[in-house]
Design an enzyme around this catalytic site. Structure first.
Site, PDB file in Angstrom:
ATOM      1  N   ASP A  13       7.462 -14.916 115.100  1.00 41.74           N
ATOM      2  CA  ASP A  13       8.926 -14.980 115.001  1.00 41.74           C
ATOM      3  C   ASP A  13       9.529 -16.138 115.805  1.00 41.74           C
ATOM      4  O   ASP A  13      10.652 -16.046 116.301  1.00 41.74           O
ATOM      5  CB  ASP A  13       9.569 -13.652 115.463  1.00 41.74           C
ATOM      6  CG  ASP A  13       9.056 -12.478 114.661  1.00 41.74           C
ATOM      7  OD1 ASP A  13       8.748 -12.670 113.470  1.00 41.74           O
ATOM      8  OD2 ASP A  13       8.965 -11.372 115.211  1.00 41.74           O
ATOM      9  N   LYS A  16       9.356 -20.278 112.535  1.00 36.70           N
ATOM     10  CA  LYS A  16       8.505 -21.114 111.667  1.00 36.70           C
ATOM     11  C   LYS A  16       9.163 -21.370 110.316  1.00 36.70           C
ATOM     12  O   LYS A  16       9.172 -22.494 109.811  1.00 36.70           O
ATOM     13  CB  LYS A  16       7.131 -20.434 111.454  1.00 36.70           C
ATOM     14  CG  LYS A  16       6.354 -20.206 112.720  1.00 36.70           C
ATOM     15  CD  LYS A  16       5.083 -19.410 112.487  1.00 36.70           C
ATOM     16  CE  LYS A  16       5.280 -17.962 112.097  1.00 36.70           C
ATOM     17  NZ  LYS A  16       5.846 -17.091 113.143  1.00 36.70           N
ATOM     18  N   GLY A  40       7.607 -12.300 108.397  1.00 36.38           N
ATOM     19  CA  GLY A  40       8.986 -12.354 107.890  1.00 36.38           C
ATOM     20  C   GLY A  40       9.537 -13.685 108.338  1.00 36.38           C
ATOM     21  O   GLY A  40       9.760 -13.894 109.530  1.00 36.38           O
ATOM     22  N   HIS A  41       9.681 -14.617 107.430  1.00 38.16           N
ATOM     23  CA  HIS A  41      10.113 -15.977 107.762  1.00 38.16           C
ATOM     24  C   HIS A  41      11.528 -16.196 107.238  1.00 38.16           C
ATOM     25  O   HIS A  41      11.758 -16.189 106.030  1.00 38.16           O
ATOM     26  CB  HIS A  41       9.135 -17.011 107.175  1.00 38.16           C
ATOM     27  CG  HIS A  41       7.761 -16.924 107.791  1.00 38.16           C
ATOM     28  ND1 HIS A  41       6.711 -17.724 107.428  1.00 38.16           N
ATOM     29  CD2 HIS A  41       7.282 -16.111 108.784  1.00 38.16           C
ATOM     30  CE1 HIS A  41       5.659 -17.415 108.161  1.00 38.16           C
ATOM     31  NE2 HIS A  41       5.975 -16.432 108.972  1.00 38.16           N
ATOM     32  N   GLN A 224       2.568 -15.342 111.838  1.00 34.63           N
ATOM     33  CA  GLN A 224       2.369 -14.761 113.183  1.00 34.63           C
ATOM     34  C   GLN A 224       2.344 -15.888 114.221  1.00 34.63           C
ATOM     35  O   GLN A 224       2.936 -16.924 114.004  1.00 34.63           O
ATOM     36  CB  GLN A 224       1.077 -13.916 113.236  1.00 34.63           C
ATOM     37  CG  GLN A 224       1.153 -12.609 112.468  1.00 34.63           C
ATOM     38  CD  GLN A 224       0.940 -12.765 110.966  1.00 34.63           C
ATOM     39  OE1 GLN A 224      -0.056 -13.310 110.539  1.00 34.63           O
ATOM     40  NE2 GLN A 224       1.853 -12.264 110.157  1.00 34.63           N
TER      41      GLN A 224
HETATM   42  P1  GDP Z   1       9.372 -16.809 111.862  1.00 30.45           P
HETATM   43  O1  GDP Z   1       8.659 -15.541 111.566  1.00 30.45           O
HETATM   44  O2  GDP Z   1       8.647 -17.647 112.858  1.00 30.45           O
HETATM   45  O3  GDP Z   1       9.726 -17.593 110.639  1.00 30.45           O
HETATM   46  O4  GDP Z   1      10.737 -16.391 112.567  1.00 30.45           O
HETATM   47  P2  GDP Z   1      11.729 -15.194 112.117  1.00 30.45           P
HETATM   48  O5  GDP Z   1      12.453 -15.593 110.904  1.00 30.45           O
HETATM   49  O6  GDP Z   1      11.001 -13.899 112.086  1.00 30.45           O
HETATM   50  O7  GDP Z   1      12.674 -15.109 113.375  1.00 30.45           O
HETATM   51  C1  GDP Z   1      13.409 -16.197 113.850  1.00 30.45           C
HETATM   52  C2  GDP Z   1      14.888 -15.800 113.836  1.00 30.45           C
HETATM   53  O8  GDP Z   1      15.621 -16.741 114.580  1.00 30.45           O
HETATM   54  C3  GDP Z   1      15.481 -15.829 112.441  1.00 30.45           C
HETATM   55  O9  GDP Z   1      16.524 -14.881 112.372  1.00 30.45           O
HETATM   56  C4  GDP Z   1      16.061 -17.241 112.338  1.00 30.45           C
HETATM   57  O10 GDP Z   1      17.125 -17.342 111.412  1.00 30.45           O
HETATM   58  C5  GDP Z   1      16.550 -17.452 113.745  1.00 30.45           C
HETATM   59  N1  GDP Z   1      16.520 -18.837 114.250  1.00 30.45           N
HETATM   60  C6  GDP Z   1      15.632 -19.818 114.001  1.00 30.45           C
HETATM   61  N2  GDP Z   1      15.905 -20.905 114.772  1.00 30.45           N
HETATM   62  C7  GDP Z   1      16.982 -20.587 115.515  1.00 30.45           C
HETATM   63  C8  GDP Z   1      17.723 -21.269 116.536  1.00 30.45           C
HETATM   64  O11 GDP Z   1      17.426 -22.391 116.929  1.00 30.45           O
HETATM   65  N3  GDP Z   1      18.789 -20.593 117.091  1.00 30.45           N
HETATM   66  C9  GDP Z   1      19.137 -19.338 116.698  1.00 30.45           C
HETATM   67  N4  GDP Z   1      20.169 -18.772 117.294  1.00 30.45           N
HETATM   68  N5  GDP Z   1      18.465 -18.676 115.750  1.00 30.45           N
HETATM   69  C10 GDP Z   1      17.383 -19.273 115.180  1.00 30.45           C
HETATM   70  P1  IMO Z   2       5.762 -13.750 111.576  1.00 32.66           P
HETATM   71  O1  IMO Z   2       4.953 -14.576 110.611  1.00 32.66           O
HETATM   72  C1  IMO Z   2       5.813 -10.903 114.882  1.00 32.66           C
HETATM   73  C2  IMO Z   2       2.558  -7.969 115.021  1.00 32.66           C
HETATM   74  C3  IMO Z   2       2.946  -6.525 114.786  1.00 32.66           C
HETATM   75  C4  IMO Z   2       1.889  -5.829 115.613  1.00 32.66           C
HETATM   76  C5  IMO Z   2       0.651  -6.700 115.401  1.00 32.66           C
HETATM   77  C6  IMO Z   2      -0.272  -6.212 114.304  1.00 32.66           C
HETATM   78  O2  IMO Z   2       7.067 -13.295 111.045  1.00 32.66           O
HETATM   79  O3  IMO Z   2       5.864 -14.440 112.897  1.00 32.66           O
HETATM   80  P2  IMO Z   2      -0.180  -6.087 111.647  1.00 32.66           P
HETATM   81  O4  IMO Z   2       0.879  -5.582 110.727  1.00 32.66           O
HETATM   82  O5  IMO Z   2      -0.516  -7.519 111.464  1.00 32.66           O
HETATM   83  O6  IMO Z   2      -1.396  -5.227 111.673  1.00 32.66           O
HETATM   84  O7  IMO Z   2       0.464  -5.942 113.126  1.00 32.66           O
HETATM   85  O8  IMO Z   2       1.150  -7.983 115.042  1.00 32.66           O
HETATM   86  N1  IMO Z   2       2.991  -8.894 113.930  1.00 32.66           N
HETATM   87  C7  IMO Z   2       4.014  -9.746 114.055  1.00 32.66           C
HETATM   88  N2  IMO Z   2       4.906  -9.928 115.067  1.00 32.66           N
HETATM   89  N3  IMO Z   2       5.870 -11.693 113.794  1.00 32.66           N
HETATM   90  C8  IMO Z   2       4.967 -11.548 112.789  1.00 32.66           C
HETATM   91  O9  IMO Z   2       4.894 -12.400 111.745  1.00 32.66           O
HETATM   92  C9  IMO Z   2       4.010 -10.506 112.877  1.00 32.66           C
HETATM   93  N4  IMO Z   2       3.025 -10.075 112.065  1.00 32.66           N
HETATM   94  C10 IMO Z   2       2.404  -9.093 112.739  1.00 32.66           C
HETATM   95  O10 IMO Z   2       4.235  -6.252 115.263  1.00 32.66           O
HETATM   96  O11 IMO Z   2       2.219  -5.900 116.988  1.00 32.66           O
HETATM   97 MG    MG Z   3       9.026 -13.470 111.581  1.00 32.44          MG
END
Ligand code: GDP
Ligand code: IMO
Ligand code: MG
Length: 425
Positions: A13, A16, A40-41, A224
């Protein structure tokens, strides 16, 4: 031409999805190489906010092809929902998205095994996203899995039934079971299988290697983060794939000597969702404030993300095992007005100070040693140039750079694709 990698360096998270989307215009192909719908991207542009789970984050760029590589595990039901969710964008998705025949399929019973296993572990649960990721990779390495290439054969359902029967036996052995309804899950599953069949199912390793020979530019998108890697993460509180740069080679079939830049994405602080060690976790009002301002709730499960200070011991470790060539810092806007900011520069474990990421991180008490920085109060979300950023933030960034010895080439100041400052370093 070559392949660049984009990887999360913390516990996932990091942002990416945002960066892949923002830099996709520089690439012909974006390819996911591991993980599945546990990811979840999030991508934001023109007032849209969209979360992708299996589909690469380059999908919104008109000119790029997107590949789901052999290292990915696909849940057909979630895939179908994702495809339907993208309809409003008119993306010509059947032409843009290619799927490896060697990617493994998550069965309904994999999800039930995941849920039963977690429920039976009680307090020791991993905190899995319950998407069936672990059980599917177990069947892959156990050489029992069903692959995308199988579903075009007429007799594949026989194979499905045999594996399902085996799973049901296994499920009956768990202390705890779940209330997931297999009939319902199967209905959605078979609808999803039909949807997958309507796509170009390819030998993606040949496609990608030939594309490189033709001079195309490829971006491999990690899911991840490095600290969730099956080998190098905080085992057993990890996911079931290699989230690190080596995983891109095995998850796409592209050799290491074709990799050029390895971009590492990290937050200006740290988050983690699920169980497991987190030395810099803030179980106080500051942690709550970061969660609140940063909207730190899981993009896949909606769970609260645990929040804490940036951990440079962990970041350095991730940089080392991935061979990171450039860094992107995300979400510094969230730290505006938070007061003084701490950064972990070493750990205390068993009464000793250490500056490396230890084997026993999951089993022993660790106290972080911090360096404290002045914070800033300015809202930075509308700033377009580095020269306009508060000097305290620049000091913070410069310190991180010199500590880990890798340039920070991008500063993200908000979730939107346009809230991105590229630095000339
Ligand atoms: P990912 O899994 O690495 O793609 O990241 P996620 O989407 O799960 O979580 C990142 C969260 O931060 C999302 O809600 C993005 O919209 C948000 N986000 C990304 N970059 C920034 C930033 O620079 N500032 C803020 N405030 N939010 C951001
Ligand atoms: P993105 O790509 C954050 C965590 C889960 C749990 C552990 C194992 O959005 O960054 P799993 O379902 O893979 O067996 O869970 O890994 N986890 C993540 N945490 N971002 C993710 O993906 C994750 N994918 C798995 O919360 O601790
Ligand atoms: Mg994510």
């Amino acid at each position: 031409m070559s392949l660049d990698l984009l990887l999360g360096l913390q516990w996932g998270d990091e942002g990416k999805g945002k960066i892949v989307d923002a830099i996709t215009p520089d690439y012909d192909i974006v390819a996911r190489f591991q993980g599945g719908p546990n990811a979840g991207h999030t991508i934001e542009f023109n007032g849209h906010k969209h979360v992708l789970h299996t589909i690469p984050s380059g999908i919104f760029n008109k000119n790029s092809k997107n590949v789901i590589g052999n290292g990915v595990v696909i849940d057909p039901a979630i895939f179908l929902t994702e495809i339907n969710g993208l309809k409003k964008f008119n993306l010509d998705i059947n032409n843009k998205l290619l799927i490896s025949k060697k990617a493994h399929i998550i069965l309904p019973t994999h999800k039930i095994i995941d849920a039963s296993s977690e429920a039976s572990k009680g307090k020791k649960k991993i905190g899995s996203t319950l998407k069936g990721i672990g059980p599917t990779y177990m069947d892959k390495t156990g050489r029992n899995g069903i692959r995308v290439g199988d579903i075009v054969n007429n007799n594949w359902e026989k194979k499905y039934q045999i594996l399902k029967k085996k799973h049901l036996k296994l499920i009956s052995n768990f202390k705890q079971t779940t209330n997931l309804n297999l009939d319902l899950l199967e209905k959605e599953f078979f609808r999803g299988i039909k949807c997958i069949k309507s796509f170009n199912l390819i030998e993606s390793e040949s496609y990608l290697n030939n594309s490189i020979l033709k001079g195309k530019k490829i971006l491999a998108e990690g899911a991840q983060g490095s600290l969730l890697d099956i080998d190098f993460g905080t085992y057993p509180y990890v996911t079931s794939s290699n989230t690190t740069s080596a995983g891109a080679c095995s998850g796409l079939g592209v050799p290491p000597n074709k990799i050029k830049n390895i971009r590492g994405v990290f937050k200006a602080y740290t988050t983690r969702v699920g169980s497991g060690p987190f030395p810099t976790e803030l179980s106080n009002q500051i942690g709550e404030k970061i969660r609140d301002v940063g909207h730190e709730y899981g993009a896949t499960t909606g769970r609260d993300r645990r929040c804490g200070w940036l951990d440079l011991v962990a970041l350095k470790y991730s940089i080392q095992i991935n061979g990171i060539t450039e860094l992107n810092i995300m979400k510094s806007d969230v730290l505006s007005s938070i007061g003084k900011i701490s950064v972990c520069i070493s750990y205390n474990i068993d009464g000793k100070q250490i500056d490396f990421f230890p084997y026993d991180i999951s089993s022993k008490a660790i106290t972080p040693n911090y360096k404290v920085f002045e914070g800033w109060n300015d809202d930075i979300t509308q700033i377009k140039y580095e020269k306009d950023l508060p000097k305290e933030l620049i000091e913070y960034i410069n310190f991180i750079e010199s500590f880990v010895d890798v340039p920070i080439k991008l500063i993200s100041t908000g979730p939107d694709r346009d809230q991105t400052i590229f630095r000339n370093k």
